[in-house]
Structures are given as C-alpha cells and as structure tokens.
Write a protein that holds these residues in place. Structure first.
Motif, PDB file in Angstrom:
ATOM      1  N   GLU A 171       0.835  -1.202   0.000  1.00  0.00           N
ATOM      2  CA  GLU A 171       0.000   0.000   0.000  1.00  0.00           C
ATOM      3  C   GLU A 171       0.873   1.256   0.000  1.00  0.00           C
ATOM      4  OE1 GLU A 171      -3.401   0.133  -0.064  1.00  0.00           O
ATOM      5  OE2 GLU A 171      -3.369  -2.047  -0.261  1.00  0.00           O
ATOM      6  N   PRO A 172       0.431   2.331  -0.683  1.00  0.00           N
ATOM      7  CA  PRO A 172       1.155   3.604  -0.581  1.00  0.00           C
ATOM      8  C   PRO A 172       1.145   4.106   0.869  1.00  0.00           C
ATOM      9  CG  PRO A 172      -0.413   3.643  -2.399  1.00  0.00           C
ATOM     10  CD  PRO A 172      -0.683   2.388  -1.616  1.00  0.00           C
ATOM     11  N   ALA A 173       2.228   4.766   1.283  1.00  0.00           N
ATOM     12  CA  ALA A 173       2.342   5.277   2.654  1.00  0.00           C
ATOM     13  C   ALA A 173       2.334   6.800   2.631  1.00  0.00           C
ATOM     14  CB  ALA A 173       3.637   4.779   3.285  1.00  0.00           C
ATOM     15  N   HIS A 174       1.463   7.401   3.438  1.00  0.00           N
ATOM     16  CA  HIS A 174       1.451   8.859   3.573  1.00  0.00           C
ATOM     17  C   HIS A 174       2.620   9.258   4.471  1.00  0.00           C
ATOM     18  CE1 HIS A 174      -3.105   9.376   2.619  1.00  0.00           C
ATOM     19  NE2 HIS A 174      -2.437   8.758   1.670  1.00  0.00           N
ATOM     20  N   LEU A 175       3.543  10.046   3.933  1.00  0.00           N
ATOM     21  CA  LEU A 175       4.703  10.490   4.697  1.00  0.00           C
ATOM     22  C   LEU A 175       4.451  11.823   5.390  1.00  0.00           C
ATOM     23  CD1 LEU A 175       7.615   9.645   2.234  1.00  0.00           C
ATOM     24  CD2 LEU A 175       6.700   8.251   4.106  1.00  0.00           C
ATOM     25  N   LEU A 176       3.867  12.773   4.681  1.00  0.00           N
ATOM     26  CA  LEU A 176       3.613  14.111   5.216  1.00  0.00           C
ATOM     27  C   LEU A 176       2.227  14.585   4.811  1.00  0.00           C
ATOM     28  CD1 LEU A 176       7.018  15.736   4.212  1.00  0.00           C
ATOM     29  CD2 LEU A 176       6.265  15.275   6.541  1.00  0.00           C
ATOM     30  N   THR A 177       1.542  15.261   5.717  1.00  0.00           N
ATOM     31  CA  THR A 177       0.223  15.818   5.429  1.00  0.00           C
ATOM     32  C   THR A 177       0.146  17.221   6.007  1.00  0.00           C
ATOM     33  OG1 THR A 177      -0.788  13.626   5.556  1.00  0.00           O
ATOM     34  CG2 THR A 177      -2.266  15.502   5.735  1.00  0.00           C
ATOM     35  N   GLY A 178      -0.382  18.143   5.229  1.00  0.00           N
ATOM     36  CA  GLY A 178      -0.623  19.504   5.698  1.00  0.00           C
ATOM     37  C   GLY A 178      -2.053  19.902   5.389  1.00  0.00           C
ATOM     38  N   THR A 179      -2.708  20.533   6.355  1.00  0.00           N
ATOM     39  CA  THR A 179      -4.107  20.944   6.201  1.00  0.00           C
ATOM     40  C   THR A 179      -4.265  22.369   6.693  1.00  0.00           C
ATOM     41  OG1 THR A 179      -4.813  18.675   6.634  1.00  0.00           O
ATOM     42  CG2 THR A 179      -6.493  20.366   6.784  1.00  0.00           C
ATOM     43  N   LYS A 180      -5.104  23.133   6.028  1.00  0.00           N
ATOM     44  CA  LYS A 180      -5.376  24.506   6.430  1.00  0.00           C
ATOM     45  C   LYS A 180      -6.843  24.806   6.192  1.00  0.00           C
ATOM     46  CE  LYS A 180      -4.482  28.860   7.349  1.00  0.00           C
ATOM     47  NZ  LYS A 180      -4.365  29.293   8.702  1.00  0.00           N
ATOM     48  N   SER A 181      -7.480  25.438   7.162  1.00  0.00           N
ATOM     49  CA  SER A 181      -8.843  25.915   6.980  1.00  0.00           C
ATOM     50  C   SER A 181      -8.800  27.228   6.215  1.00  0.00           C
ATOM     51  CB  SER A 181      -9.521  26.143   8.334  1.00  0.00           C
ATOM     52  OG  SER A 181     -10.747  26.820   8.154  1.00  0.00           O
ATOM     53  N   VAL A 182      -9.635  27.368   5.218  1.00  0.00           N
ATOM     54  CA  VAL A 182      -9.735  28.639   4.504  1.00  0.00           C
ATOM     55  C   VAL A 182     -10.977  29.395   4.940  1.00  0.00           C
ATOM     56  CG1 VAL A 182      -8.347  27.929   2.545  1.00  0.00           C
ATOM     57  CG2 VAL A 182     -10.802  27.541   2.498  1.00  0.00           C
ATOM     58  N   CYS A 183     -11.649  28.881   5.941  1.00  0.00           N
ATOM     59  CA  CYS A 183     -12.860  29.499   6.462  1.00  0.00           C
ATOM     60  C   CYS A 183     -12.573  30.887   7.044  1.00  0.00           C
ATOM     61  CB  CYS A 183     -13.436  28.590   7.547  1.00  0.00           C
ATOM     62  SG  CYS A 183     -15.204  28.609   7.624  1.00  0.00           S
ATOM     63  N   GLU A 184     -11.435  31.038   7.727  1.00  0.00           N
ATOM     64  CA  GLU A 184     -11.137  32.307   8.379  1.00  0.00           C
ATOM     65  C   GLU A 184     -10.377  33.275   7.479  1.00  0.00           C
ATOM     66  OE1 GLU A 184      -7.503  29.806   9.291  1.00  0.00           O
ATOM     67  OE2 GLU A 184      -9.630  29.448   9.254  1.00  0.00           O
ATOM     68  N   ILE A 185     -10.110  32.871   6.256  1.00  0.00           N
ATOM     69  CA  ILE A 185      -9.353  33.714   5.328  1.00  0.00           C
ATOM     70  C   ILE A 185     -10.319  34.652   4.610  1.00  0.00           C
ATOM     71  CG2 ILE A 185      -7.832  33.679   3.312  1.00  0.00           C
ATOM     72  CD1 ILE A 185      -6.887  30.925   4.200  1.00  0.00           C
ATOM     73  N   SER A 186      -9.846  35.851   4.278  1.00  0.00           N
ATOM     74  CA  SER A 186     -10.690  36.837   3.606  1.00  0.00           C
ATOM     75  C   SER A 186     -11.180  36.341   2.245  1.00  0.00           C
ATOM     76  CB  SER A 186      -9.930  38.144   3.452  1.00  0.00           C
ATOM     77  OG  SER A 186      -8.829  37.965   2.589  1.00  0.00           O
ATOM     78  N   SER A 187     -12.032  37.126   1.602  1.00  0.00           N
ATOM     79  CA  SER A 187     -12.724  36.678   0.397  1.00  0.00           C
ATOM     80  C   SER A 187     -11.786  36.293  -0.754  1.00  0.00           C
ATOM     81  CB  SER A 187     -13.722  37.724  -0.068  1.00  0.00           C
ATOM     82  OG  SER A 187     -13.059  38.933  -0.350  1.00  0.00           O
ATOM     83  N   ASN A 188     -10.775  37.077  -1.053  1.00  0.00           N
ATOM     84  CA  ASN A 188      -9.774  36.689  -2.056  1.00  0.00           C
ATOM     85  C   ASN A 188      -8.545  36.237  -1.295  1.00  0.00           C
ATOM     86  OD1 ASN A 188     -11.169  37.397  -4.478  1.00  0.00           O
ATOM     87  ND2 ASN A 188     -10.851  39.540  -3.932  1.00  0.00           N
ATOM     88  N   TRP A 189      -8.211  34.973  -1.407  1.00  0.00           N
ATOM     89  CA  TRP A 189      -7.147  34.441  -0.571  1.00  0.00           C
ATOM     90  C   TRP A 189      -6.125  33.663  -1.390  1.00  0.00           C
ATOM     91  CZ3 TRP A 189      -6.679  29.176  -0.722  1.00  0.00           C
ATOM     92  CH2 TRP A 189      -7.795  28.448  -1.164  1.00  0.00           C
ATOM     93  N   PHE A 190      -4.924  33.589  -0.851  1.00  0.00           N
ATOM     94  CA  PHE A 190      -3.944  32.618  -1.316  1.00  0.00           C
ATOM     95  C   PHE A 190      -3.246  32.105  -0.073  1.00  0.00           C
ATOM     96  CE2 PHE A 190      -0.735  35.843  -0.896  1.00  0.00           C
ATOM     97  CZ  PHE A 190       0.458  35.174  -0.824  1.00  0.00           C
ATOM     98  N   GLN A 191      -2.950  30.813  -0.076  1.00  0.00           N
ATOM     99  CA  GLN A 191      -2.415  30.169   1.112  1.00  0.00           C
ATOM    100  C   GLN A 191      -1.358  29.153   0.718  1.00  0.00           C
ATOM    101  OE1 GLN A 191      -3.315  30.817   4.433  1.00  0.00           O
ATOM    102  NE2 GLN A 191      -1.489  29.620   4.747  1.00  0.00           N
ATOM    103  N   PRO A 192      -0.076  29.387   1.078  1.00  0.00           N
ATOM    104  CA  PRO A 192       0.936  28.365   0.835  1.00  0.00           C
ATOM    105  C   PRO A 192       0.939  27.341   1.968  1.00  0.00           C
ATOM    106  CG  PRO A 192       1.973  30.375   1.624  1.00  0.00           C
ATOM    107  CD  PRO A 192       0.496  30.638   1.551  1.00  0.00           C
ATOM    108  N   LEU A 193       1.095  26.078   1.618  1.00  0.00           N
ATOM    109  CA  LEU A 193       1.281  25.005   2.597  1.00  0.00           C
ATOM    110  C   LEU A 193       2.660  24.404   2.339  1.00  0.00           C
ATOM    111  CD1 LEU A 193      -2.114  23.073   2.709  1.00  0.00           C
ATOM    112  CD2 LEU A 193      -1.111  24.473   4.480  1.00  0.00           C
ATOM    113  N   TYR A 194       3.554  24.517   3.329  1.00  0.00           N
ATOM    114  CA  TYR A 194       4.904  23.991   3.198  1.00  0.00           C
ATOM    115  C   TYR A 194       5.037  22.740   4.060  1.00  0.00           C
ATOM    116  CZ  TYR A 194       9.924  23.495   3.185  1.00  0.00           C
ATOM    117  OH  TYR A 194      11.173  22.988   3.018  1.00  0.00           O
ATOM    118  N   LEU A 195       5.635  21.696   3.489  1.00  0.00           N
ATOM    119  CA  LEU A 195       5.924  20.463   4.215  1.00  0.00           C
ATOM    120  C   LEU A 195       7.391  20.117   4.005  1.00  0.00           C
ATOM    121  CD1 LEU A 195       2.888  18.294   3.030  1.00  0.00           C
ATOM    122  CD2 LEU A 195       3.104  19.496   5.203  1.00  0.00           C
TER     123      LEU A 195
END
Length: 120
Positions: free
Chosen positions: A59-83
C-alpha cells in the motif's frame, strides 16, 4: 533524481529531506462556500499529502500531510502550505504529491508551487 509518470523516483538508498510548497488561491464568499469561476461550492479545507510508493510494501504510505482551513481567510485568498522532513528511502521508491483541489493550485511562478528531495 528522475520525475517519471507523476512520481519523483529515488536514485539511491539513503536519508532524504523531502519538501514541498503548494500555494492555493481562491475566493471565499462565506464559510463552506469557496468559489472560483463557475464552481461555487468548495470545501472549507485545503490539504497536501506526500505519499511514498514502494515495491516492498503493498500500500502507498502517507509520509507528510498539511491541512489549512480557509474558512477564516478573507474573500480573495492565497495560502501556501509547506511540508518538509527527513525520511530513509530505498532506491526505486517513488514519491508523489496529492492536493485537495488541483484547480486551486497557483502555478503562476516557480517559487509558489514546488516539490523535491535531496540526499543528506
């Protein structure tokens, strides 16, 4: 290092630092309603998963996972996720990145979205 069929292929066994930055961009009209273009309903979370596929494990193994809520971000948003983290990998192991919604990934510049590994 080779990139073949959407996989980064490990050339030799050893300890590797694996990293990615995925930058997401979208529009939020209200919580749980992220829209971009003609697709008005989107989840209120974005995520990135780095997965290892190897012939020695079924089976494939998940090594790294990153999650971010965009609920609290303003109407036009950009969000980098670094792992980034160190893993022991074997020759021929394959790494891939999956994201919650490919249509939200910002590919406008090389420094916004990238993925790689290097031998330590």
């Amino acid at each position: 290092m080779n990139y073949t069929n959407k996989f980064l292929v490990i050339p030799e066994s050893g300890d590797y630092f694996i990293y990615s930055q995925i930058t997401f961009r979208g529009i939020t009209s209200r919580c749980s309603n992220i829209s971009q273009g003609r697709r008005p309903n989107r989840p209120d979370l974005i995520f990135v998963v780095i997965t290892k596929v190897t012939d020695s494990y079924p089976e494939p193994a998940h090594l790294l996972t990153g999650t971010k809520s965009v609920c609290e971000i303003s109407s036009n948003w950009f969000q980098p996720l670094y792992l980034g983290a160190m893993f022991s990998l074997e020759e021929g192991d394959r790494l891939m990145v999956n994201v919650s919604d490919i249509s939200l990934v910002d590919y406008t510049k090389e420094d916004k979205t990238f993925f790689g590994a290097f031998l330590l």
